[in-house]
Design a protein around this motif. Structure first.
Motif, PDB file in Angstrom:
ATOM      1  N   LEU A  10       0.678  -1.237  -0.343  1.00 46.82           N
ATOM      2  CA  LEU A  10      -0.354  -0.360  -0.132  1.00 46.82           C
ATOM      3  C   LEU A  10       0.793   1.347   0.031  1.00 46.82           C
ATOM      4  O   LEU A  10       0.632   2.196  -0.682  1.00 46.82           O
ATOM      5  N   THR A  28      -8.924   2.397   2.148  1.00 47.08           N
ATOM      6  CA  THR A  28      -8.975   3.464   1.023  1.00 47.08           C
ATOM      7  C   THR A  28     -10.361   4.349   1.065  1.00 47.08           C
ATOM      8  O   THR A  28     -10.592   5.491   1.397  1.00 47.08           O
ATOM      9  N   GLU A  29     -11.455   4.197   1.849  1.00 49.76           N
ATOM     10  CA  GLU A  29     -12.046   5.147   2.318  1.00 49.76           C
ATOM     11  C   GLU A  29     -12.224   6.004   3.176  1.00 49.76           C
ATOM     12  O   GLU A  29     -12.055   7.475   3.096  1.00 49.76           O
ATOM     13  N   GLN A  89      -8.989   8.821   1.049  1.00 51.69           N
ATOM     14  CA  GLN A  89     -10.216   9.712   0.838  1.00 51.69           C
ATOM     15  C   GLN A  89     -10.561  10.070   1.180  1.00 51.69           C
ATOM     16  O   GLN A  89     -10.938  11.554   0.825  1.00 51.69           O
TER      17      GLN A  89
END
Length: 241
Positions: free
Chosen positions: A145, A213-214, A217
């Motif tokens: 990541l 990911t959320e 973001q």
């Protein structure tokens, strides 16, 4: 040495220690006055025991068989290395003191003392807490990541600097992603001769890559409403060390 750091919403010492153990690719073992280094030799059983599978000619095998049971006979050292090239890449060190017992084709290590050293200092971790703790759920994916973030999305890293206090970026020449766990993302701020770390905590913990990911973001959305990215004084620091 680096600057003082912010460790908001960070993993506890036991969880961090287990994460280091889960992701370290090598370990150094000091026993009977000798020191050996092994790559890919250790694993953790379902019940939390540390297992080592060693070459038949390893001096440690003889030392483990001859050592008195119940007495500290070895010290194991593990290093947590940042997957992204930065100055001073070792993020933590883990030491386990204890003794071995031979079991089938491996040695089982019985820890009597656990010490974790992070930039914020060293901590003695209770053995029971260490054994019961689980690694951070993102620890196995962290290297992939962070490397992807650094190599494929440098613009996102630059945008995240909008969330950093301007004083922390004074003299900065490069900002790189240093670490990520379920609680937050840590950025390494490199200057010409020094460095410092800033942690960007998530609003809630991420229990997997999809949730991460959320969370990222959401940080980027906050950054987009925080004005222009902070200007850096150069393109890179004085090289990686």
């Amino acid at each position: 040495m680096g600057d003082s750091q912010t460790w908001a919403a960070a993993p506890g010492a036991a969880e961090r220690a287990r994460s280091v153990l889960a992701t370290a690719w090598s370990c150094a073992v000091t026993a009977e006055g000798g020191r050996e280094e092994f790559v890919g030799a250790h694993s953790v059983s379902d019940d939390g025991r540390l297992l080592l599978r060693l070459p038949d000619d390893s001096a440690l095998l003889t030392a483990a068989i001859c050592a008195p049971r119940g007495e500290p006979s070895a010290v194991l050292e593990f290093a947590d290395v940042a997957p992204v090239p930065v100055r001073h890449r070792i993020r933590a060190r883990l030491w386990l003191a204890g003794w071995f017992t031979p079991e089938d084709d491996h040695l089982a290590f019985h820890a009597t003392r656990v010490v974790l050293r992070r930039p914020s200092g060293a901590a003695v971790v209770a053995v029971d807490a260490f054994t019961a703790a689980a690694p951070d759920p993102l620890s196995e994916a962290e290297a992939r990541l962070l490397t992807h973030l650094a190599d494929a999305h440098p613009d996102a890293v630059e945008r995240l600097t909008r969330l950093i206090d301007p004083g922390s970026l004074h003299g900065a020449v490069r900002v790189r992603p240093l670490a990520v766990d379920r609680h937050g993302l840590t950025l390494r701020i490199e200057r010409a001769r020094t460095h410092g770390d800033v942690r960007l905590p998530f609003h809630t913990p991420a229990d997997g890559v999809a949730q991460l990911t959320e969370r990222v973001q959401r940080l980027l959305a906050r950054a987009s409403g925080s004005g222009c990215p902070r200007a850096l004084q150069g393109q890179r620091a004085d090289g990686d060390r």
